[in-house]
Design a protein around this motif. Structure first.
Motif, PDB file in Angstrom:
ATOM      1  N   ASP A 151       0.835  -1.198   0.000  1.00 41.57           N
ATOM      2  CA  ASP A 151       0.000   0.000   0.000  1.00 41.57           C
ATOM      3  C   ASP A 151       0.871   1.249   0.000  1.00 41.57           C
ATOM      4  OD1 ASP A 151      -2.233  -1.639   0.192  1.00 41.57           O
ATOM      5  OD2 ASP A 151      -2.225  -1.582   2.395  1.00 41.57           O
ATOM      6  N   ASP A 152       0.309   2.343  -0.459  1.00 44.05           N
ATOM      7  CA  ASP A 152       1.006   3.624  -0.365  1.00 44.05           C
ATOM      8  C   ASP A 152       1.177   3.969   1.110  1.00 44.05           C
ATOM      9  OD1 ASP A 152       2.186   5.612  -2.001  1.00 44.05           O
ATOM     10  OD2 ASP A 152       0.618   7.016  -1.414  1.00 44.05           O
ATOM     11  N   GLY A 153       2.386   4.368   1.490  1.00 49.08           N
ATOM     12  CA  GLY A 153       2.654   4.697   2.888  1.00 49.08           C
ATOM     13  C   GLY A 153       3.001   3.496   3.743  1.00 49.08           C
ATOM     14  N   ALA A 154       3.342   2.381   3.129  1.00 51.26           N
ATOM     15  CA  ALA A 154       3.632   1.146   3.853  1.00 51.26           C
ATOM     16  C   ALA A 154       4.807   1.308   4.809  1.00 51.26           C
ATOM     17  CB  ALA A 154       3.925   0.025   2.861  1.00 51.26           C
ATOM     18  N   LYS A 155       4.714   0.608   5.929  1.00 53.77           N
ATOM     19  CA  LYS A 155       5.813   0.552   6.886  1.00 53.77           C
ATOM     20  C   LYS A 155       6.680  -0.667   6.559  1.00 53.77           C
ATOM     21  CE  LYS A 155       3.734   2.829  10.922  1.00 53.77           C
ATOM     22  NZ  LYS A 155       3.427   2.666  12.373  1.00 53.77           N
ATOM     23  N   ILE A 156       8.006  -0.425   6.542  1.00 48.41           N
ATOM     24  CA  ILE A 156       8.940  -1.474   6.125  1.00 48.41           C
ATOM     25  C   ILE A 156      10.018  -1.678   7.182  1.00 48.41           C
ATOM     26  CG2 ILE A 156      10.621  -2.167   4.366  1.00 48.41           C
ATOM     27  CD1 ILE A 156       9.085  -0.417   2.372  1.00 48.41           C
ATOM     28  N   LEU A 157      10.283  -2.926   7.506  1.00 48.88           N
ATOM     29  CA  LEU A 157      11.408  -3.288   8.374  1.00 48.88           C
ATOM     30  C   LEU A 157      12.524  -3.866   7.508  1.00 48.88           C
ATOM     31  CD1 LEU A 157      12.801  -4.024  11.108  1.00 48.88           C
ATOM     32  CD2 LEU A 157      11.541  -6.197  11.013  1.00 48.88           C
ATOM     33  N   ALA A 196      21.875 -13.783  10.179  1.00 47.89           N
ATOM     34  CA  ALA A 196      21.650 -14.982  10.981  1.00 47.89           C
ATOM     35  C   ALA A 196      20.175 -15.153  11.328  1.00 47.89           C
ATOM     36  CB  ALA A 196      22.473 -14.907  12.267  1.00 47.89           C
ATOM     37  N   THR A 197      19.686 -16.379  11.276  1.00 46.67           N
ATOM     38  CA  THR A 197      18.270 -16.666  11.524  1.00 46.67           C
ATOM     39  C   THR A 197      17.851 -16.311  12.940  1.00 46.67           C
ATOM     40  OG1 THR A 197      18.267 -18.421   9.857  1.00 46.67           O
ATOM     41  CG2 THR A 197      16.522 -18.484  11.514  1.00 46.67           C
ATOM     42  N   GLU A 198      18.606 -16.757  13.927  1.00 45.39           N
ATOM     43  CA  GLU A 198      18.218 -16.539  15.319  1.00 45.39           C
ATOM     44  C   GLU A 198      18.234 -15.056  15.687  1.00 45.39           C
ATOM     45  OE1 GLU A 198      16.976 -18.690  17.492  1.00 45.39           O
ATOM     46  OE2 GLU A 198      17.034 -20.195  15.906  1.00 45.39           O
ATOM     47  N   VAL A 199      19.273 -14.355  15.254  1.00 47.05           N
ATOM     48  CA  VAL A 199      19.369 -12.916  15.541  1.00 47.05           C
ATOM     49  C   VAL A 199      18.198 -12.178  14.910  1.00 47.05           C
ATOM     50  CG1 VAL A 199      20.740 -10.821  15.202  1.00 47.05           C
ATOM     51  CG2 VAL A 199      21.881 -12.983  15.754  1.00 47.05           C
ATOM     52  N   SER A 200      17.920 -12.485  13.643  1.00 41.92           N
ATOM     53  CA  SER A 200      16.841 -11.808  12.922  1.00 41.92           C
ATOM     54  C   SER A 200      15.475 -12.144  13.497  1.00 41.92           C
ATOM     55  CB  SER A 200      16.888 -12.187  11.437  1.00 41.92           C
ATOM     56  OG  SER A 200      18.097 -11.751  10.854  1.00 41.92           O
ATOM     57  N   MET A 201      15.334 -13.342  14.000  1.00 38.91           N
ATOM     58  CA  MET A 201      14.073 -13.744  14.616  1.00 38.91           C
ATOM     59  C   MET A 201      13.778 -12.886  15.842  1.00 38.91           C
ATOM     60  SD  MET A 201      13.027 -17.514  16.041  1.00 38.91           S
ATOM     61  CE  MET A 201      11.532 -17.757  17.010  1.00 38.91           C
ATOM     62  N   GLN A 202      14.769 -12.702  16.684  1.00 39.11           N
ATOM     63  CA  GLN A 202      14.567 -11.899  17.894  1.00 39.11           C
ATOM     64  C   GLN A 202      14.307 -10.436  17.550  1.00 39.11           C
ATOM     65  OE1 GLN A 202      14.333 -13.013  21.204  1.00 39.11           O
ATOM     66  NE2 GLN A 202      13.512 -10.924  21.311  1.00 39.11           N
ATOM     67  N   LEU A 203      15.057  -9.912  16.594  1.00 41.94           N
ATOM     68  CA  LEU A 203      14.868  -8.516  16.192  1.00 41.94           C
ATOM     69  C   LEU A 203      13.465  -8.298  15.630  1.00 41.94           C
ATOM     70  CD1 LEU A 203      18.287  -7.768  14.426  1.00 41.94           C
ATOM     71  CD2 LEU A 203      17.517  -6.897  16.642  1.00 41.94           C
ATOM     72  N   THR A 204      12.996  -9.250  14.848  1.00 45.23           N
ATOM     73  CA  THR A 204      11.662  -9.133  14.261  1.00 45.23           C
ATOM     74  C   THR A 204      10.584  -9.230  15.327  1.00 45.23           C
ATOM     75  OG1 THR A 204      12.467 -10.098  12.191  1.00 45.23           O
ATOM     76  CG2 THR A 204      10.078 -10.061  12.528  1.00 45.23           C
ATOM     77  N   SER A 205      10.773 -10.129  16.282  1.00 45.25           N
ATOM     78  CA  SER A 205       9.803 -10.256  17.383  1.00 45.25           C
ATOM     79  C   SER A 205       9.626  -8.931  18.101  1.00 45.25           C
ATOM     80  CB  SER A 205      10.264 -11.329  18.374  1.00 45.25           C
ATOM     81  OG  SER A 205      10.252 -12.601  17.767  1.00 45.25           O
ATOM     82  N   ASP A 206      10.736  -8.267  18.387  1.00 46.28           N
ATOM     83  CA  ASP A 206      10.674  -6.963  19.061  1.00 46.28           C
ATOM     84  C   ASP A 206      10.043  -5.909  18.154  1.00 46.28           C
ATOM     85  OD1 ASP A 206      11.941  -8.167  21.192  1.00 46.28           O
ATOM     86  OD2 ASP A 206      13.938  -7.433  20.654  1.00 46.28           O
ATOM     87  N   ALA A 207      10.363  -5.972  16.874  1.00 48.16           N
ATOM     88  CA  ALA A 207       9.836  -4.985  15.924  1.00 48.16           C
ATOM     89  C   ALA A 207       8.329  -5.116  15.763  1.00 48.16           C
ATOM     90  CB  ALA A 207      10.521  -5.152  14.571  1.00 48.16           C
ATOM     91  N   LEU A 208       7.817  -6.335  15.838  1.00 46.18           N
ATOM     92  CA  LEU A 208       6.373  -6.549  15.701  1.00 46.18           C
ATOM     93  C   LEU A 208       5.600  -5.958  16.869  1.00 46.18           C
ATOM     94  CD1 LEU A 208       6.342 -10.238  14.396  1.00 46.18           C
ATOM     95  CD2 LEU A 208       5.824  -8.170  13.089  1.00 46.18           C
ATOM     96  N   VAL A 209       6.218  -5.951  18.033  1.00 43.94           N
ATOM     97  CA  VAL A 209       5.575  -5.329  19.202  1.00 43.94           C
ATOM     98  C   VAL A 209       5.468  -3.822  18.999  1.00 43.94           C
ATOM     99  CG1 VAL A 209       5.780  -4.879  21.677  1.00 43.94           C
ATOM    100  CG2 VAL A 209       6.349  -7.142  20.764  1.00 43.94           C
ATOM    101  N   ALA A 210       6.558  -3.232  18.469  1.00 40.99           N
ATOM    102  CA  ALA A 210       6.582  -1.779  18.268  1.00 40.99           C
ATOM    103  C   ALA A 210       5.720  -1.348  17.086  1.00 40.99           C
ATOM    104  CB  ALA A 210       8.024  -1.314  18.052  1.00 40.99           C
ATOM    105  N   ASP A 211       5.678  -2.178  16.037  1.00 38.54           N
ATOM    106  CA  ASP A 211       4.940  -1.823  14.817  1.00 38.54           C
ATOM    107  C   ASP A 211       4.174  -3.035  14.288  1.00 38.54           C
ATOM    108  OD1 ASP A 211       5.832   1.033  14.020  1.00 38.54           O
ATOM    109  OD2 ASP A 211       7.730   0.020  14.440  1.00 38.54           O
ATOM    110  N   PRO A 212       3.030  -3.350  14.882  1.00 34.38           N
ATOM    111  CA  PRO A 212       2.244  -4.499  14.414  1.00 34.38           C
ATOM    112  C   PRO A 212       1.610  -4.282  13.042  1.00 34.38           C
ATOM    113  CG  PRO A 212       1.061  -3.289  16.109  1.00 34.38           C
ATOM    114  CD  PRO A 212       2.431  -2.694  16.053  1.00 34.38           C
ATOM    115  N   ASP A 213       1.706  -3.042  12.537  1.00 31.06           N
ATOM    116  CA  ASP A 213       1.142  -2.744  11.215  1.00 31.06           C
ATOM    117  C   ASP A 213       2.209  -2.747  10.113  1.00 31.06           C
ATOM    118  OD1 ASP A 213       2.332  -0.513  12.336  1.00 31.06           O
ATOM    119  OD2 ASP A 213       0.876   0.909  11.506  1.00 31.06           O
ATOM    120  N   LEU A 214       3.338  -3.420  10.360  1.00 28.03           N
ATOM    121  CA  LEU A 214       4.327  -3.591   9.303  1.00 28.03           C
ATOM    122  C   LEU A 214       3.697  -4.271   8.099  1.00 28.03           C
ATOM    123  CD1 LEU A 214       7.464  -4.936  11.263  1.00 28.03           C
ATOM    124  CD2 LEU A 214       7.330  -2.766  10.015  1.00 28.03           C
ATOM    125  N   GLN A 215       4.102  -3.853   6.908  1.00 23.66           N
ATOM    126  CA  GLN A 215       3.576  -4.514   5.712  1.00 23.66           C
ATOM    127  C   GLN A 215       4.655  -5.261   4.947  1.00 23.66           C
ATOM    128  OE1 GLN A 215       1.365  -2.013   2.999  1.00 23.66           O
ATOM    129  NE2 GLN A 215       0.508  -3.769   1.910  1.00 23.66           N
TER     130      GLN A 215
END
Length: 316
Positions: A151-157, A196-215
């Motif tokens: 979508d226009d204005g999408a949030k990206i990690l 790395a899979t494990e590092v990225s998994m933890q970072l994403t978990s935290d990011a989803l809490v901060a921005d659950p509307d990531l697209q």
């Protein structure tokens, strides 16, 4: 009389020649293989290409691995050890493109040729050639696809690995495609997933809490993308919409996730081609042949629309 002497000498030479050939030493090389890490299916697939070239060439090679585990200081120490043992050439994909410079300088001083693959070094004069996938394009084709679907204005990690120049090029290509699309977007976080899979998994978990509307989540390699998918699947956060996850590599496991609908796409390359071309370049250098200073390997996008064409049992 002279004719008899000449004939005798010719016969003696004919008898001696096979003995001399039989006693000649077989050509052998010792080659160092120094990828960013061996804890990644991609680098093992590159090595498969190296081995294929060795088998095809038929010249005996002792291949000596350096497992830096993503730590350039470990790789530099390993390269120093290879120099001291007297290797003939080194195939090198640095974990840190800038920090490898001192090791490459030591190689130059020892007159040991270096074939730089996958991750280009800043100073091409320190290596015989740079053999790399078109990493900018790998990120660009991902950005093109994401821009069409988001979508226009999408949030990206972004899950980056900024020490590796190849990953920087992928990120630059991704951003270039987004900008050219005309779509508005926000990079809410640009995090070092370390590939790395494990590092990225933890970072994403935290990011989803901060921005659950990531697209969109763009990972600079498939292991990081798979870590992001694991985090999404395990999150307790209520997500406002499906998140499109992209990676880069064309890892067989990533292609299975694309086929299953869990991953949106990957900017793909052929690691076996990288390894094969790198080893063949090493042979050319050792045989005194001229080689191109830069060899580019094609990249392309794999999505659900074409994943069946490439298969999920191995690399493309």
């Amino acid at each position: 009389m002279k004719k008899r002497i000449i004939s005798a000498l010719m016969v003696a030479a004919m008898v001696m020649a096979p003995a001399m050939i039989a006693g000649a030493e077989e050509t052998t090389y010792t080659i160092g293989y120094a990828p960013a890490t061996l804890n990644n299916a991609f680098w093992l697939a590159v090595k498969d290409g190296v081995v294929k070239a060795i088998e095809e060439k038929g010249i005996k090679v002792e291949l000596v691995d350096i497992d830096a585990n993503g730590d350039q200081s470990i790789m530099n120490d390993g390269i120093a050890n290879l120099i001291s043992t007297g290797v003939d050439a080194i195939l090198c994909a640095p974990a840190d493109s800038n920090a490898v410079g001192s090791a490459l300088e030591q190689c130059q001083q020892a007159n040991i040729p270096v074939i730089n693959f996958d991750t280009p070094v800043p100073d091409p004069s320190q290596v015989k050639t740079i053999i790399a996938s078109d990493n900018f394009n790998a990120g660009y084709v991902v950005g093109e696809d994401a821009a069409k679907k988001m979508d226009d204005g999408a949030k990206i990690l972004v899950l980056h690995s900024p020490r590796a120049s190849a990953c920087v090029q992928r990120f630059d290509g991704f951003i270039k495609a987004l900008d050219e699309s005309g779509k508005k977007y926000t990079i809410v976080n640009n995090l070092d997933g370390q590939g790395a899979t494990e590092v990225s998994m933890q970072l994403t978990s935290d990011a989803l809490v901060a921005d659950p509307d990531l697209q969109v989540i763009f990972a600079v390699n498939d292991p990081s993308a798979m870590g992001a998918i694991n985090a999404i699947q395990q999150t307790s956060v209520t997500l406002e919409k499906d998140i499109m996850v992209y990676g880069v590599d064309g890892n067989p496991d990533a292609k299975k996730l694309i086929e299953a609908g869990s991953m949106e796409g990957t900017g793909s390359q052929s690691p076996e081609t990288l390894g094969y071309d790198s080893m063949m370049a090493a042979y050319d250098v050792l045989e005194g042949k001229e080689i191109e200073p830069e060899i580019v390997v094609d990249t392309f996008l794999i999505t659900a629309e074409n994943v069946a064409d490439f298969g999920t049992d191995g690399w493309q």
